[in-house]
Write a protein that holds these residues in place. Structure first.
Motif, PDB file in Angstrom:
ATOM      1  N   MET A   1      35.975  40.120  40.741  1.00  0.00           N
ATOM      2  CA  MET A   1      37.271  40.742  40.448  1.00  0.00           C
ATOM      3  C   MET A   1      38.078  39.881  39.497  1.00  0.00           C
ATOM      4  SD  MET A   1      39.799  42.713  42.832  1.00  0.00           S
ATOM      5  CE  MET A   1      40.952  43.824  42.046  1.00  0.00           C
ATOM      6  N   SER A   2      38.091  38.571  39.781  1.00  0.00           N
ATOM      7  CA  SER A   2      38.828  37.678  38.903  1.00  0.00           C
ATOM      8  C   SER A   2      37.857  36.845  38.094  1.00  0.00           C
ATOM      9  CB  SER A   2      39.720  36.745  39.708  1.00  0.00           C
ATOM     10  OG  SER A   2      40.853  37.422  40.148  1.00  0.00           O
ATOM     11  N   VAL A   3      38.167  36.674  36.833  1.00  0.00           N
ATOM     12  CA  VAL A   3      37.323  35.833  35.998  1.00  0.00           C
ATOM     13  C   VAL A   3      38.200  34.813  35.290  1.00  0.00           C
ATOM     14  CG1 VAL A   3      35.619  37.627  35.616  1.00  0.00           C
ATOM     15  CG2 VAL A   3      37.535  37.405  34.036  1.00  0.00           C
ATOM     16  N   ARG A   4      37.583  33.705  34.983  1.00  0.00           N
ATOM     17  CA  ARG A   4      38.266  32.685  34.194  1.00  0.00           C
ATOM     18  C   ARG A   4      38.759  33.278  32.879  1.00  0.00           C
ATOM     19  NH1 ARG A   4      40.940  28.327  35.239  1.00  0.00           N
ATOM     20  NH2 ARG A   4      40.531  28.240  37.440  1.00  0.00           N
ATOM     21  N   THR A   5      39.912  32.865  32.490  1.00  0.00           N
ATOM     22  CA  THR A   5      40.491  33.416  31.272  1.00  0.00           C
ATOM     23  C   THR A   5      39.953  32.694  30.047  1.00  0.00           C
ATOM     24  OG1 THR A   5      42.474  33.816  32.526  1.00  0.00           O
ATOM     25  CG2 THR A   5      42.656  33.894  30.134  1.00  0.00           C
ATOM     26  N   ARG A   6      39.706  33.462  29.014  1.00  0.00           N
ATOM     27  CA  ARG A   6      39.378  32.874  27.716  1.00  0.00           C
ATOM     28  C   ARG A   6      40.523  33.211  26.759  1.00  0.00           C
ATOM     29  NH1 ARG A   6      34.796  31.070  26.293  1.00  0.00           N
ATOM     30  NH2 ARG A   6      35.134  31.857  24.198  1.00  0.00           N
ATOM     31  N   CYS A   7      41.520  32.349  26.758  1.00  0.00           N
ATOM     32  CA  CYS A   7      42.746  32.634  26.013  1.00  0.00           C
ATOM     33  C   CYS A   7      42.480  32.813  24.524  1.00  0.00           C
ATOM     34  CB  CYS A   7      43.756  31.514  26.211  1.00  0.00           C
ATOM     35  SG  CYS A   7      44.352  31.407  27.915  1.00  0.00           S
ATOM     36  N   SER A   8      41.451  32.108  24.034  1.00  0.00           N
ATOM     37  CA  SER A   8      41.226  32.143  22.593  1.00  0.00           C
ATOM     38  C   SER A   8      40.901  33.544  22.113  1.00  0.00           C
ATOM     39  CB  SER A   8      40.087  31.188  22.226  1.00  0.00           C
ATOM     40  OG  SER A   8      38.932  31.497  23.002  1.00  0.00           O
ATOM     41  N   SER A   9      40.377  34.376  23.009  1.00  0.00           N
ATOM     42  CA  SER A   9      40.020  35.730  22.590  1.00  0.00           C
ATOM     43  C   SER A   9      41.002  36.767  23.124  1.00  0.00           C
ATOM     44  CB  SER A   9      38.605  36.062  23.077  1.00  0.00           C
ATOM     45  OG  SER A   9      38.592  36.058  24.497  1.00  0.00           O
TER      46      SER A   9
END
Lengths: 239, 239
Positions: free
Chosen positions: A1-9
């Motif tokens: 349900m929750s995934v690590r965020t990839r802010c760069s994208s």
DNA sequence: CGGCGCTTTGATGGGCCTCAACGTGGGTGG
DNA sequence: CCACCCACGTTGAGGCCCATCAAAGCGCCG
């Protein structure tokens, strides 16, 4: 349900809270951020739940609903991609946030975010600016509820939604005279925004369609064919 | 016109912004503060004026008016003693702040205050809290404008004004069942608050008077004789 | 096909707006 | 002192906009 965020994208990074704070604050935010999907209709936070969480909308639209025990309710705000969601320093309130469409949100746990707020004054500064802007928007909305006719209200709402749905592409751009998008709201929800009944909204939309100012596809598809006329109708009481 | 402030004798110090920030911030604020009197009807700040100033209301009431070129307007907020007045980070807006009654305000120059905001994050924090509260209030008001009947609106406004005029004495207190005060608004202004016409307001007040729920003296004097009934009327559509 | 949710369209009525006249209190100047 | 005025409030009569109630159309899915 929750995934690590990839802010760069992240598609809203530039214009969201994260993009307006210091690098260090952004890094600290990223460390506690998780992406989540939320189905349409789900309540994101309500007046009773203590453990509030905070989030930033990546895609989708959220309704802020003021609902009373007697069943009457009024939508008092719409939140779009890049908008901040949540109520810091929350007291008891009858406000409810509900997904109007399926959402992608970037989510922060309540306590983690509040700690970050304490550590980074620039987060609070950005929140203050955004809250002031929300307040301005609410006061504009109040004028509509208090003083505009049904036709002006519907025209105003369509324009307002269009401006948010199509941003960052500016609606005023001369390049195109016509704009298409899917309405994130049902007729009932539009009526709840405008202080009207759904039948009245339906009639006003039919009227705009008949005049060639808008066109509607099968379900919620909407095309604005004459923005200038629509803007005019949104500001003047009569035809 | 302006006199040095004596914060120690200020009647709203405890509950205003000054009383909620650090000692150092309060001292810095006091250094740039001046008391001013403002006559009823005077515009305190408007959408066009660039050099905004900031102030705290010591006595009196301020109307926030959203006015449009076509002459229609809507009062979107009332500010009472201890409330903060001004719009940091102001953009172009159609908002107007006007003294509803004679005022005593504690005034800060725009640039001085904005510098202090930068230096003292706790000022921004307090402003954020207050702005969030204003936003909650605005959303409550929006429900009224969108969904309440004329009778509910008038009852709501009278209660809301009473709560602010008589604070910090709590209106709910069992000690007294009746409350008297002077309305800070004319019928026209009340109508502008409520999204009604002045005749409608007048009729609703006459109705409340006839039922013995309120009583009016000669001018703006008002007595709430049955708070419980008034609160009930402010929340349910029919009698 | 038939049921369901949402939207559209029609008919009717009511709540508030609109226009108009009158009442009232406070200030002004003869 | 009092006639006069003016801003504000009250009261009445009529009409319009939108709410309300009702029914039918449409798209979707089993």
């Amino acid at each position: 349900m929750s995934v690590r965020t990839r802010c760069s994208s992240c598609s809203v990074r530039e214009i969201s809270l994260c993009g307006s704070v210091s690098n260090q604050a952004a890094k600290d935010l990223a460390r506690v951020a998780h992406q989540r999907r939320v189905p349409a209709g789900q309540v994101i936070y309500g007046g009773h739940q203590k453990a509030a969480s905070f989030s930033i909308i990546i895609t989708g639209v959220v309704k802020l609903i003021n609902a009373k025990p007697d069943g009457r309710h009024q939508i008092v705000g719409l939140q779009f991609p890049s908008d901040f969601l949540g109520r810091p320093y929350a007291g008891p309130t009858s406000l409810l946030a509900e997904a109007a469409t399926d959402l992608n949100v970037c989510c922060f746990s309540g306590s983690a975010f509040e700690n970050l707020m304490r550590d980074h004054p620039d987060i609070e500064r950005v929140l203050l600016r955004r809250t002031l802007e929300s307040l301005d928007a609410a006061r504009e909305w109040m004028f509509m509820l208090g003083r505009k006719t049904a036709q002006e209200r519907v025209a105003s709402l369509l324009l307002s939604i269009a401006e948010h749905m199509l941003s960052p592409a500016p609606v005023r751009s001369k390049a195109r005279q016509s704009f298409e998008f899917d309405l994130p709201l049902s007729r009932t929800e539009m009526a709840d925004c405008l202080g009207l009944r759904l039948e009245t909204v339906s009639r006003q939309i039919a009227n705009l369609k008949q005049r060639g100012i808008i066109a509607t596809g099968r379900t919620r598809a909407l095309e604005l064919r004459d923005i200038v006329a629509l803007r005019k109708l949104s500001e003047s009481p009569a035809d």
